[in-house]
Design an enzyme around this catalytic site. Sequence first.
Site, PDB file in Angstrom:
ATOM      1  N   HIS A   1      -4.009   2.309   9.545  1.00  0.00           N
ATOM      2  CA  HIS A   1      -4.990   3.069  10.354  1.00  0.00           C
ATOM      3  C   HIS A   1      -6.363   3.372   9.494  1.00  0.00           C
ATOM      4  O   HIS A   1      -7.168   3.909   9.964  1.00  0.00           O
ATOM      5  CB  HIS A   1      -4.428   4.355  10.724  1.00  0.00           C
ATOM      6  CG  HIS A   1      -4.159   5.409   9.736  1.00  0.00           C
ATOM      7  ND1 HIS A   1      -3.852   6.667   9.939  1.00  0.00           N
ATOM      8  CD2 HIS A   1      -3.744   5.110   8.415  1.00  0.00           C
ATOM      9  CE1 HIS A   1      -3.585   7.437   8.616  1.00  0.00           C
ATOM     10  NE2 HIS A   1      -3.787   6.594   7.835  1.00  0.00           N
TER      11      HIS A   1
ATOM     12  N   GLY B   1       0.827  -1.193  -0.127  1.00  0.00           N
ATOM     13  CA  GLY B   1       0.070   0.043   0.139  1.00  0.00           C
ATOM     14  C   GLY B   1       0.777   1.359   0.024  1.00  0.00           C
ATOM     15  O   GLY B   1       0.605   2.228   0.761  1.00  0.00           O
ATOM     16  N   GLY B   2       1.948   1.296  -0.924  1.00  0.00           N
ATOM     17  CA  GLY B   2       2.861   2.273  -0.645  1.00  0.00           C
ATOM     18  C   GLY B   2       2.745   3.550  -1.450  1.00  0.00           C
ATOM     19  O   GLY B   2       3.677   4.560  -1.325  1.00  0.00           O
TER      20      GLY B   2
ATOM     21  N   ASP C   1       0.667  -1.504  -4.795  1.00  0.00           N
ATOM     22  CA  ASP C   1      -0.497  -0.696  -4.538  1.00  0.00           C
ATOM     23  C   ASP C   1      -1.375  -1.014  -5.532  1.00  0.00           C
ATOM     24  O   ASP C   1      -1.187  -1.894  -6.164  1.00  0.00           O
ATOM     25  CB  ASP C   1      -0.302   0.891  -4.567  1.00  0.00           C
ATOM     26  CG  ASP C   1      -1.208   1.516  -3.695  1.00  0.00           C
ATOM     27  OD1 ASP C   1      -2.318   1.388  -3.809  1.00  0.00           O
ATOM     28  OD2 ASP C   1      -0.922   2.300  -2.773  1.00  0.00           O
TER      29      ASP C   1
HETATM   30  C1  SAM Z   1      -3.110   6.348   3.669  1.00  0.00           C
HETATM   31  S1  SAM Z   1      -2.280   5.782   1.877  1.00  0.00           S
HETATM   32  C2  SAM Z   1      -0.665   5.302   2.628  1.00  0.00           C
HETATM   33  C3  SAM Z   1       0.147   5.449   1.317  1.00  0.00           C
HETATM   34  C4  SAM Z   1       1.701   5.111   1.723  1.00  0.00           C
HETATM   35  N1  SAM Z   1       1.943   4.245   2.392  1.00  0.00           N
HETATM   36  C5  SAM Z   1       2.296   6.472   2.266  1.00  0.00           C
HETATM   37  O1  SAM Z   1       2.468   6.310   3.398  1.00  0.00           O
HETATM   38  O2  SAM Z   1       2.521   7.428   1.620  1.00  0.00           O
HETATM   39  C6  SAM Z   1      -2.932   4.242   1.892  1.00  0.00           C
HETATM   40  C7  SAM Z   1      -2.471   3.441   0.479  1.00  0.00           C
HETATM   41  O3  SAM Z   1      -3.239   2.187   0.815  1.00  0.00           O
HETATM   42  C8  SAM Z   1      -3.521   1.909  -0.630  1.00  0.00           C
HETATM   43  N2  SAM Z   1      -4.652   0.880  -0.773  1.00  0.00           N
HETATM   44  C9  SAM Z   1      -5.931   0.926  -0.444  1.00  0.00           C
HETATM   45  N3  SAM Z   1      -6.365  -0.199  -0.614  1.00  0.00           N
HETATM   46  C10 SAM Z   1      -5.618  -1.063  -1.159  1.00  0.00           C
HETATM   47  C11 SAM Z   1      -5.643  -2.443  -1.382  1.00  0.00           C
HETATM   48  N4  SAM Z   1      -6.943  -3.193  -1.680  1.00  0.00           N
HETATM   49  N5  SAM Z   1      -4.647  -2.878  -1.744  1.00  0.00           N
HETATM   50  C12 SAM Z   1      -3.496  -2.289  -1.909  1.00  0.00           C
HETATM   51  N6  SAM Z   1      -3.318  -0.899  -1.693  1.00  0.00           N
HETATM   52  C13 SAM Z   1      -4.447  -0.322  -1.168  1.00  0.00           C
HETATM   53  C14 SAM Z   1      -4.043   3.447  -1.195  1.00  0.00           C
HETATM   54  O4  SAM Z   1      -4.152   3.122  -2.537  1.00  0.00           O
HETATM   55  C15 SAM Z   1      -3.074   4.149  -0.469  1.00  0.00           C
HETATM   56  O5  SAM Z   1      -2.045   4.510  -1.403  1.00  0.00           O
END
Ligand code: SAM
Length: 451
Positions: free
Chosen positions: A343, A268-269, A291
Amino acid sequence: MSNDNPLFALAAIISSGVHTLNDAYSQRGHSFPSLTEPFRPGPLDDDKDVADATHLIVAAAHQIIATVRKPMDTFLDYAPAMYMSRTLGFADEMNIADLLKDKPEGMHVDDIGAKIDVDSVTLARILRYLATRHVFREVAPNVFANNRLSSFMEKVHPIEEIKPKSLTLYDGAPAAAFVGHATDETFKSLDNFSSFVRDRKAKDPPFKLTFKTQKTLWQWYEEPDNQWRGRRFAAAMKGFGDHIPSSAYIEGFDWQSLKPDSVVVDVGGSLGTAMLVLVNAFPHLKFVVQDLEPVIVDARKFWDEKAPELVSSGQVSFQGAGNFFEPQVSKQTDVYFLRLVLHDWPDSANEKILNNLRAVAAPHTKIVIFDTIMPLACPDEAGPPPPPFPLLANLGLAVGGFLTMLDLQMLTSFNGQERTFTQFVELGARTGWKFEGVKPGMLSAFVFSTA
Ligand SMILES: C[S@@+](CC[C@H](N)C(=O)[O-])C[C@H]1O[C@@H](n2cnc3c(N)ncnc32)[C@H](O)[C@@H]1O
């Protein structure tokens, strides 16, 4: 004057903090940045001593206001705080900070109103509301200029190139991006806040109820009409991430102990900005940014601009099929890294994410979780050392203010939450991950190994 007296104690904290700031700046040959002038990056913006003194001043100043003000006056301020959101959101939508850029003499509301096709009398009322709260300055009757705060909302594009809802509108403009995100999809979601909280069985967060969707915010951002909002959210996240000192990532885990070519997967980067710090500090490691596919399209572009050589050498790679609710595609990885991911979700979803990682983990695999730790407003043995009397244990508005806001933001958008230290450890234990340690900070680093 006794420092057992809360008012004198608060005043003393403010006075001592102001001396610390003044000394820090004068030792560098600078004066403290003026609220009147537009924002310019300064040499002490990320200085830890300055940040600590600022926290104490903000916590004490807010507490002294709450102490001396008549309660009714405080409620007359707190309860209609929606005007702050609405007027900030309006200023962002109308690009007012951008219109005022490089105009220290300001612009008359007649001229601003003519540019944005808004009644100038109403516009003056909106800008005066904000100027009274130190966002913009009324430099002469009905003439407004940027100040340190309002200029921070400027976008990167010149005003004549700004196109509403364009994909790149908020790139490089984290304050405008956060204002836009908070005052648009989040603000609208609050219509259903109370009914959601009162329904004990509710699973769908206020966001889903308001936008009448079964999609998560992330899936909703993938819709063609919302992609600009998704990109805006990423710009706001990047701004938040940029405030975390690199040392937090570098020191949060013993990266040096990993063997050459060990793989770190950023689950989820998003753009993978945290990996940018690690790849420079630990060139013996390989990094994979994972992601959802549309996000990875943006991540590739980001890295092609920032460090194309690391992409072509294979030191950094990307996985768009990185849905963390599906079986993890990168198996037996050395480290799974999750920053500000857990979170976003309730415990049940976090259990799926962590179980999926556990299912493909090798015995030596570690997970490193960067998230906030929710501090209590009262003394807490598991919490940080207590601050000076009579400040709240979580430093009130200075520290707890942001974290409690973020917690409700998570509740509203995702049914997610900021968690306490104990909640993280228990989450790990329920999913087969043994707690090894935590390095506290603005974002704390939790390390878990396979149990
Ligand atoms: C709050 S952001 C955090 C992004 C990153 N880790 C950072 O700190 O900048 C949460 C991330 O989770 C990703 N996300 C949401 N649902 C997801 C899924 N089912 N599988 C993988 N990534 C996902 C979103 O696209 C988003 O980029």
